[in-house]
Design an enzyme around this catalytic site. Sequence first.
Site, PDB file in Angstrom:
ATOM      1  N   HIS A   1       2.995 -39.498  26.261  1.00 61.41           N
ATOM      2  CA  HIS A   1       4.095 -40.356  26.704  1.00 61.41           C
ATOM      3  C   HIS A   1       5.420 -39.673  26.447  1.00 61.41           C
ATOM      4  O   HIS A   1       5.596 -38.978  25.454  1.00 61.41           O
ATOM      5  CB  HIS A   1       4.066 -41.722  25.999  1.00 61.41           C
ATOM      6  CG  HIS A   1       4.016 -41.635  24.498  1.00 61.41           C
ATOM      7  ND1 HIS A   1       2.847 -41.401  23.806  1.00 61.41           N
ATOM      8  CD2 HIS A   1       4.989 -41.735  23.559  1.00 61.41           C
ATOM      9  CE1 HIS A   1       3.099 -41.364  22.511  1.00 61.41           C
ATOM     10  NE2 HIS A   1       4.399 -41.569  22.328  1.00 61.41           N
TER      11      HIS A   1
ATOM     12  N   GLY B   1       5.643 -37.158  14.446  1.00 63.02           N
ATOM     13  CA  GLY B   1       5.839 -38.599  14.604  1.00 63.02           C
ATOM     14  C   GLY B   1       4.985 -39.248  15.674  1.00 63.02           C
ATOM     15  O   GLY B   1       5.165 -40.428  15.966  1.00 63.02           O
TER      16      GLY B   1
ATOM     17  N   ASN C   1       6.897 -36.611  21.371  1.00 60.20           N
ATOM     18  CA  ASN C   1       6.395 -36.319  20.027  1.00 60.20           C
ATOM     19  C   ASN C   1       4.965 -35.813  20.177  1.00 60.20           C
ATOM     20  O   ASN C   1       4.124 -36.489  20.787  1.00 60.20           O
ATOM     21  CB  ASN C   1       6.428 -37.579  19.160  1.00 60.20           C
ATOM     22  CG  ASN C   1       7.841 -38.045  18.883  1.00 60.20           C
ATOM     23  OD1 ASN C   1       8.760 -37.236  18.752  1.00 60.20           O
ATOM     24  ND2 ASN C   1       8.044 -39.353  18.815  1.00 60.20           N
TER      25      ASN C   1
ATOM     26  N   CYS D   1      -3.914 -46.767  27.599  1.00 56.82           N
ATOM     27  CA  CYS D   1      -4.875 -46.997  28.691  1.00 56.82           C
ATOM     28  C   CYS D   1      -4.958 -48.498  28.975  1.00 56.82           C
ATOM     29  O   CYS D   1      -5.118 -48.924  30.130  1.00 56.82           O
ATOM     30  CB  CYS D   1      -6.250 -46.438  28.340  1.00 56.82           C
ATOM     31  SG  CYS D   1      -6.382 -44.644  28.482  1.00 56.82           S
TER      32      CYS D   1
ATOM     33  N   CYS E   1      -7.829 -46.858  23.514  1.00 59.25           N
ATOM     34  CA  CYS E   1      -6.462 -46.343  23.662  1.00 59.25           C
ATOM     35  C   CYS E   1      -5.512 -47.446  24.121  1.00 59.25           C
ATOM     36  O   CYS E   1      -5.699 -48.065  25.172  1.00 59.25           O
ATOM     37  CB  CYS E   1      -6.447 -45.179  24.657  1.00 59.25           C
ATOM     38  SG  CYS E   1      -4.774 -44.634  25.036  1.00 59.25           S
TER      39      CYS E   1
HETATM   40  P1  AMP Z   1       5.050 -42.033  19.281  1.00 56.96           P
HETATM   41  O1  AMP Z   1       5.388 -42.370  17.852  1.00 56.96           O
HETATM   42  O2  AMP Z   1       5.831 -40.912  19.862  1.00 56.96           O
HETATM   43  O3  AMP Z   1       3.542 -41.854  19.439  1.00 56.96           O
HETATM   44  O4  AMP Z   1       5.478 -43.279  20.132  1.00 56.96           O
HETATM   45  C1  AMP Z   1       4.703 -44.426  20.282  1.00 56.96           C
HETATM   46  C2  AMP Z   1       5.641 -45.517  20.698  1.00 56.96           C
HETATM   47  O5  AMP Z   1       4.878 -46.569  21.243  1.00 56.96           O
HETATM   48  C3  AMP Z   1       6.465 -46.109  19.550  1.00 56.96           C
HETATM   49  O6  AMP Z   1       7.847 -45.946  19.828  1.00 56.96           O
HETATM   50  C4  AMP Z   1       6.044 -47.583  19.525  1.00 56.96           C
HETATM   51  O7  AMP Z   1       7.103 -48.453  19.232  1.00 56.96           O
HETATM   52  C5  AMP Z   1       5.523 -47.766  20.940  1.00 56.96           C
HETATM   53  N1  AMP Z   1       4.543 -48.829  21.116  1.00 56.96           N
HETATM   54  C6  AMP Z   1       3.452 -49.087  20.353  1.00 56.96           C
HETATM   55  N2  AMP Z   1       2.767 -50.124  20.856  1.00 56.96           N
HETATM   56  C7  AMP Z   1       3.416 -50.520  21.966  1.00 56.96           C
HETATM   57  C8  AMP Z   1       3.196 -51.538  22.934  1.00 56.96           C
HETATM   58  N3  AMP Z   1       2.142 -52.371  22.868  1.00 56.96           N
HETATM   59  N4  AMP Z   1       4.088 -51.669  23.950  1.00 56.96           N
HETATM   60  C9  AMP Z   1       5.160 -50.852  24.029  1.00 56.96           C
HETATM   61  N5  AMP Z   1       5.406 -49.867  23.156  1.00 56.96           N
HETATM   62  C10 AMP Z   1       4.560 -49.698  22.147  1.00 56.96           C
HETATM   63 ZN    ZN Z   2      -5.113 -43.533  27.000  1.00 54.52          ZN
END
Ligand code: AMP
Ligand code: ZN
Length: 117
Positions: free
Chosen positions: A103, A96, A90, A12, A9
């Site tokens: 989160h 999405g 989401n 995590c 993850c």
């Molecule tokens: P979701 O599409 O709601 O699952 O949001 C996941 C979010 O995580 C997206 O907006 C990505 O741009 C963000 N994301 C993915 N990898 C990272 C990372 N390493 N650091 C910060 N944000 C991230």
């Molecule tokens: Zn996790």
Amino acid sequence: MAGEPQDDCLFCKVVSGTIPATIVRETGTTVAFRDINPQAPTHVLVIPKAHYRDAAALAAAAPELAADVLRETRAVAEEEKLESYRTVFNTGAGAGQTVWHAHAHVLGGRGLHWPPG
Ligand code: AMP
Ligand code: ZN
């Protein structure tokens, strides 16, 4: 087990420090860090340190922790001086969700249309 760290993850790994993140706030139970692909001038993610696959699982299994996340979205908005902002969870691929660790997105700093796409 629900709440236990998952090796595969991404978030995590943010909690453990295995992958870098721009952390803006941390509490005993939560971490807030900047989204790597921001969709607004302020785009911060607030996560519980414990692993739950999505907001629904978090709310069902650990409602006090869900409240911690919500409280932190407010704290982020205050620190970022956002008068208006949007908090988004989401939940599910069709909505999405791409990272399977619960989160909240905190988005602000520009006009936000409603309804969203
Ligand atoms: P979701 O599409 O709601 O699952 O949001 C996941 C979010 O995580 C997206 O907006 C990505 O741009 C963000 N994301 C993915 N990898 C990272 C990372 N390493 N650091 C910060 N944000 C991230
Ligand atoms: Zn996790």
